[in-house]
Structure formats: C-alpha cells, structure tokens
Design a protein around this motif. Sequence first.
Motif, PDB file in Angstrom:
ATOM      1  N   SER A  54       0.870  -1.159   0.039  1.00 52.96           N
ATOM      2  CA  SER A  54      -0.032   0.089  -0.027  1.00 52.96           C
ATOM      3  C   SER A  54       0.930   1.317   0.241  1.00 52.96           C
ATOM      4  CB  SER A  54      -0.924   0.088   1.373  1.00 52.96           C
ATOM      5  OG  SER A  54      -1.233   1.246   1.548  1.00 52.96           O
ATOM      6  N   PRO A  55       0.620   2.337  -0.480  1.00 52.43           N
ATOM      7  CA  PRO A  55       1.191   3.505  -0.561  1.00 52.43           C
ATOM      8  C   PRO A  55       1.338   4.396   0.824  1.00 52.43           C
ATOM      9  CG  PRO A  55      -0.465   4.029  -2.027  1.00 52.43           C
ATOM     10  CD  PRO A  55      -0.609   2.561  -1.679  1.00 52.43           C
ATOM     11  N   ARG A  56       0.631   3.752   1.522  1.00 50.61           N
ATOM     12  CA  ARG A  56       0.522   4.626   2.886  1.00 50.61           C
ATOM     13  C   ARG A  56       1.860   4.273   3.645  1.00 50.61           C
ATOM     14  NH1 ARG A  56      -3.321   6.609   0.439  1.00 50.61           N
ATOM     15  NH2 ARG A  56      -5.892   6.005   1.035  1.00 50.61           N
ATOM     16  N   SER A  77       1.153  -0.095  -4.761  1.00 53.18           N
ATOM     17  CA  SER A  77      -0.121  -0.317  -5.290  1.00 53.18           C
ATOM     18  C   SER A  77      -1.533   0.466  -4.638  1.00 53.18           C
ATOM     19  CB  SER A  77      -0.477  -1.940  -5.434  1.00 53.18           C
ATOM     20  OG  SER A  77      -1.567  -2.221  -5.753  1.00 53.18           O
ATOM     21  N   GLN A  78      -2.054   1.116  -5.234  1.00 51.67           N
ATOM     22  CA  GLN A  78      -3.390   1.784  -4.737  1.00 51.67           C
ATOM     23  C   GLN A  78      -4.315   0.822  -4.290  1.00 51.67           C
ATOM     24  OE1 GLN A  78      -3.154   4.941  -4.196  1.00 51.67           O
ATOM     25  NE2 GLN A  78      -4.975   5.056  -2.942  1.00 51.67           N
ATOM     26  N   ASP A  79      -4.170  -0.492  -5.022  1.00 48.33           N
ATOM     27  CA  ASP A  79      -5.220  -1.344  -4.738  1.00 48.33           C
ATOM     28  C   ASP A  79      -5.274  -2.221  -3.517  1.00 48.33           C
ATOM     29  OD1 ASP A  79      -6.662  -1.234  -7.193  1.00 48.33           O
ATOM     30  OD2 ASP A  79      -5.462  -2.629  -8.219  1.00 48.33           O
ATOM     31  N   VAL A  81      -4.589  -0.392  -0.457  1.00 48.87           N
ATOM     32  CA  VAL A  81      -5.010   0.758   0.566  1.00 48.87           C
ATOM     33  C   VAL A  81      -5.886  -0.050   1.477  1.00 48.87           C
ATOM     34  CG1 VAL A  81      -4.300   2.868  -0.834  1.00 48.87           C
ATOM     35  CG2 VAL A  81      -6.630   1.980  -0.928  1.00 48.87           C
ATOM     36  N   ARG A 122     -11.212  -4.055  -5.993  1.00 46.79           N
ATOM     37  CA  ARG A 122      -9.639  -3.694  -6.246  1.00 46.79           C
ATOM     38  C   ARG A 122      -8.818  -4.935  -5.768  1.00 46.79           C
ATOM     39  NH1 ARG A 122      -7.820  -1.498  -1.469  1.00 46.79           N
ATOM     40  NH2 ARG A 122      -9.553  -0.620  -0.037  1.00 46.79           N
TER      41      ARG A 122
END
Length: 195
Positions: A54-56, A77-79, A81, A122
């Motif tokens: 996750s990009p967080r 991967s935004q999927d 999050v 997602r």
Amino acid sequence: MTELYLVRHGETEWSRSGQHTSVTDLPLTDAGRQQAESLQGELHPGDFGLVLSSPRLRAVDSARLAGFTGDHEPEPSQDLVEWAYGDYEGLTSDEIRERDPNWDLWRDGCPDGESPAQVVERLERVISRVRDSGVGRVIAFGHGHALRALTLRWLDLDLTLGERFPLQTATVSVLGWAKGEPALLRWNASVQQAG
C-alpha cells in the motif's frame, strides 16, 4: 503456483486505540517501528519475486524497516490501501455503533467510503496480478481490513466472514494452495511463529 505473503503494518496510534484508519496517513509508533524491524531475518527479501505495498506511510515504512529496500523496495499499489471508512474515519467500532447499532463493515461498508463490492473489485485485481505473476512468492504490505478481505476473496469466501479472521499488527500470513485449491497456509503469525 504462487504463494502470497501478507504483512500487516506495525502499530500506529490509531491501531493501538482501535480507531479506523484509512486515508489518514499516520506514522508508526516506536513500538510499531520495533515490530517492523523484528521482521528482518524472518522475511528474506530475495525470496520474493514481487514485492507490493500500500502507498500509505505505515505500510511503506513497515516494509523498509523489515529490510525491503534497494532492489527489493516495494512497488506501491493503490489497490492495497485500507478500506475507505468515509464518515467513520478515526472512530472506534463502539463509537460507530453509537451512531448505527446494526452497522457491520463487512456487510454495509461505510457512508461516504467504500462498499464491500468496491473493496472486492480492487482486491480481485491484486489477486489476479499475483496469480498471473509467474513467480513463486509475492509479498504484500498492507492493512488489517483490506488484507482480511483479500484473504477471503483468495479463498472464495464471502466477505461477511471477515470478523472471524482477526489480524494483528506486524504479523505474517501466507496464502497458497492445497491439492490445487486456494488455501490459507498460515494466519496472523507473530515473528516467532513466522519463520
């Protein structure tokens, strides 16, 4: 057949207090940093043909502290999050149930956030990418509810079973195969159990 290792990020202030955290980009606590660092030596970056995160901040930092740097730095991967909690961001489950006593994340989703169908859509993309990767092992650093939902879809189970799959911070789970069928090989393992 590809195995998928799932790592939930280390502790944050809100994971410790039980507040729902999706878009709020909290850092790891000191304890969370120690949890992530303790994964070094248990997870060997060279063992994975694909590293996702996750990009967080909490997920990316957990990966870095676990030793996934340089050539093994995760691909964002935004999927991956966390479930978007919308109006329930920052609230505990008890606080949410004061507003809506019958609320169930796995059935209802969140107002002005994501529905279960949106989360499934997602995470199915993540599963397809992993299964089509052609590598033996993939690792994904992510979040509690999203990783639980991913697991349920890997196993072709209904999302409403999510509450039965608790997932602690900085734990390792492994999804794979048994007799040609999707299987749960390891769940919610602490560092001592992960190796």
